[in-house]
Design an enzyme around this catalytic site. Sequence first.
Site: not given
Ligand code: NDP
Ligand code: OXD
Length: 315
Positions: A230, A278
């Site tokens: 993000r 994005h």
């Molecule tokens: P998940 O919820 O499956 O994974 C999130 C990961 O981030 C987990 O490993 C989590 O740790 C870690 N995390 C969260 N908070 C912290 C913190 N404070 N410190 C350290 N690690 C942290 O999410 P996804 O993998 O499905 O998606 C990740 C992000 O990708 C989404 O939230 C979105 O913002 C972004 N995204 C962007 C897209 C784009 O087109 N650019 C498309 C889709 C998603 P833990 O394993 O310990 O819970």
């Molecule tokens: C998502 C994105 O969060 O598209 O899936 O950014």
Amino acid sequence: MTEAKGRILLSVTGFNPLRWHELLSAERQVVLDPGGPEDPSIHYAVVWKHRPGVLSRLPNLKAVFSIGAGVDHIFADPELPDVPIVRVVADNLTQYMTEYVTWRVLDHHRLGMLYRDQQRRVIWHAPLQPAAGDVTVGIMGLGQLGRAAARALLALGFQVAGWTRSARPMDGVDCYSGEDGLASFLARTDILVVLLPHTPATEGIIDYALLRALRRDNAIGGACLVNAGRGKLQKEADILRALDDGTLKEASLDVFETEPLPPESQLWTHPRVFVTPHAAADSDPVHLVPTMLAQMSRFERGEPLQHVVDREAGY
Ligand code: NDP
Ligand code: OXD
């Protein structure tokens, strides 16, 4: 028959939700935002950056479905009702993100920016080729998307490290977690891939101090950043400063503090920044709507919802 089923509010800003509307309407009545106020027949909301306050006016709302994997756009609503929030977990979205991450990592690793510049200037020069095994890709966020990207990068021969909130082991990946693990994780990372959610704990985490902690003396001639998590995770002024003083060699950015990226942003024209709008991993309604509709039907049969967000953690 369909009248008996809970109706859906579809509330979207930033793109035309026509396809979502068509596909959701195959099974349930869909009300487009702005719907009728206090409509008791609406049981579900399917949202992307919905208008704040619109959900709190639905007295029988049972669940909110995010159109994306990230749910920060939902938590941005100060009047968010206390119902389960379901996020996207889908094979095709994961595949898109894996493609984006491997594309950007390979481009930094195989000196894509240098060669594009050389071609433009008609220069024939081949520097020493770095081996994938000499490069560590550090992934912040080893969730659904981070783990899939890690697997693809391991298959290409990269060293892979990961950083998470809670300890989360993964075969072949050197895992670090929490504040205590961050410095060691960064110190061995040559290409930093950010796949974190935006939460109060992660906002602004990609700042100058963090970039300064990456390994610069490395096989690819400097530290690189790939952010597809993000935009609010990054401080863009710090990224520009780091690029200009040599702290950072190159950056691939898919997400931005303000989207669309304002025309006056220096990121657009910086020679060592690769910008995408994005677009790393799109949510495809053809794949996602059947899953959402199935979840609603299962929920009505008394089965639990899947991929429910942890409200306290914010993702
Ligand atoms: P998940 O919820 O499956 O994974 C999130 C990961 O981030 C987990 O490993 C989590 O740790 C870690 N995390 C969260 N908070 C912290 C913190 N404070 N410190 C350290 N690690 C942290 O999410 P996804 O993998 O499905 O998606 C990740 C992000 O990708 C989404 O939230 C979105 O913002 C972004 N995204 C962007 C897209 C784009 O087109 N650019 C498309 C889709 C998603 P833990 O394993 O310990 O819970
Ligand atoms: C998502 C994105 O969060 O598209 O899936 O950014």
